[in-house]
Design an enzyme around this catalytic site. Structure first.
Site, PDB file in Angstrom:
ATOM      1  N   ARG A 174      -2.527 -10.329  14.914  1.00  0.00           N
ATOM      2  CA  ARG A 174      -3.373 -11.654  15.155  1.00  0.00           C
ATOM      3  C   ARG A 174      -4.567 -11.566  16.280  1.00  0.00           C
ATOM      4  NH1 ARG A 174       2.109 -14.908  14.671  1.00  0.00           N
ATOM      5  NH2 ARG A 174       2.823 -13.224  15.695  1.00  0.00           N
TER       6      ARG A 174
ATOM      7  N   ARG B 259       0.843  -1.200  -0.051  1.00  0.00           N
ATOM      8  CA  ARG B 259       0.014  -0.007   0.081  1.00  0.00           C
ATOM      9  C   ARG B 259       0.907   1.401  -0.062  1.00  0.00           C
ATOM     10  NH1 ARG B 259      -2.556  -0.480   5.073  1.00  0.00           N
ATOM     11  NH2 ARG B 259      -1.040  -1.857   5.474  1.00  0.00           N
TER      12      ARG B 259
ATOM     13  N   LYS C 232      -3.560 -19.136   4.694  1.00  0.00           N
ATOM     14  CA  LYS C 232      -4.507 -19.417   5.691  1.00  0.00           C
ATOM     15  C   LYS C 232      -4.693 -18.308   6.739  1.00  0.00           C
ATOM     16  CE  LYS C 232      -1.755 -19.997   9.072  1.00  0.00           C
ATOM     17  NZ  LYS C 232      -1.781 -19.167  10.336  1.00  0.00           N
TER      18      LYS C 232
END
Length: 329
Positions: free
Chosen positions: A144, A18, A78
């Site tokens: 996370r 970005r 994942k």
């Protein structure tokens, strides 16, 4: 970057961030020919055949969908999406695209994991499976833990455990499991009070009668853990470090042979990521199916959502492209 050096069929042609300066710095460090200041710019490059999507969890689904729309093959990290509905949307797009869309369950592609499946079958199949994952995360502000970005111990490590239990309990057409109960250790870390899971344990039941249990945890310190135990009809199997089997060891004993050790095998030194990248490149070249397809990943996401609900927590929300939008932040 390291696996690509060992897979001659793959050339890392571009990197996108970005922030163009960050992309350029990464490209300079690794000798990548092109750098882009937005993800869409890279998707618009006709010379790029496939993309690897390692973005925060909440952006896996949206940017995989955009990559499919741009005609790119996708290796998506994942967990495959934020929730089951989003994963089903990606799987539907993949099914009609003619593209390889593969979840990066890298452990699945290692020879020791294939050997694990064979040993369990040789001992009469799984009757009960248990898996533990534990990741040390010292910083409580780590993304996370961020609910809005698809954080939580189940999303981060539990997806591996569910996938591995499915591999051994639902293989050969025995049927996918259902979640029969779950318990979570919730933690509210953001200003809005959204609750992520610091730890979650769940029970699974398979149509053929096998049962499963797993626990996935974030800790402030301690060691990484990824252990697997399988009670088979005719023996016991243990794999130390099933997520990184190249660092693990497979041990099996047979009841029919008086508890004799019938397997004691270390993983080889080659990385799971090398095997995975080879498989991705081969699937693109041959159009052969892969074991961690978008359709397969959507089932894991359904079980993740079911485990959250069983534990009294909400599944992760669909972020779309607004959290954050490409080019922002």
């Amino acid at each position: 970057m390291e696996p690509s050096a060992d897979v001659p069929e793959v050339t890392v042609a571009a990197v996108a961030a970005r922030d163009l300066l960050r992309a350029e710095a990464f490209a300079l460090r690794y000798g990548i020919p092109k750098a882009y200041g937005s993800y869409q710019e890279m998707l618009d490059d006709p010379d790029v055949d496939a993309i690897y999507n390692p973005l925060p969890n909440a952006l896996h689904g949206p940017w995989t969908l955009r990559a499919i729309a741009a005609g790119k093959h996708v290796l998506c990290e994942k967990p495959f999406a934020s929730n089951a509905d989003e994963a089903a949307q990606v799987a539907a797009a993949a099914a009609g695209s003619g593209l390889v869309v593969m979840e990066a369950m890298h452990y699945r592609y290692h020879p020791l994991t294939r050997r694990l499946s064979d040993v369990v079958a040789e001992l009469g199949g799984a009757r009960h499976l248990q898996a533990w994952t534990s990741f040390a995360i010292a910083n409580p502000d780590d993304i996370r833990y961020d609910f809005g970005l698809g954080g939580g111990a189940l999303m981060d490590g539990g997806c591996y455990a569910i996938d591995c239990l499915r591999l051994l309990g639902a293989g050969d057409g025995r049927g996918e499991p259902s979640v029969t109960g779950a318990l979570a250790d919730p933690v509210a870390l953001d200003a809005g009070g959204a609750i992520a899971d610091r730890s979650l344990a769940a029970r699974l039941a398979f149509p053929g009668g096998a049962t499963g249990w797993f626990e996935s945890t974030f800790t402030r310190d301690g060691e990484f853990r990824a252990d697997l135990h399988v009670i088979c009809r005719d023996g016991l199997v243990h794999l130390d470090n099933f997520i990184f089997p190249q660092r693990g060891r497979l041990v099996a004993v047979s009841d029919r042979r008086g508890g004799a050790v019938v397997a004691d095998e270390p993983g080889d030194g080659e990385s799971t990521y090398v095997y995975q990248l080879r498989a991705f490149a081969a699937a693109i070249a041959s159009a052969d199916p892969v074991p961690t397809s978008a359709e397969h990943a959507a089932v894991t996401m359904r079980l993740i959502d079911d485990a959250y609900r069983a534990a009294g927590l909400a599944p992760r929300p669909t972020a779309g492209l607004a959290l954050p939008a490409d080019g922002e932040g």
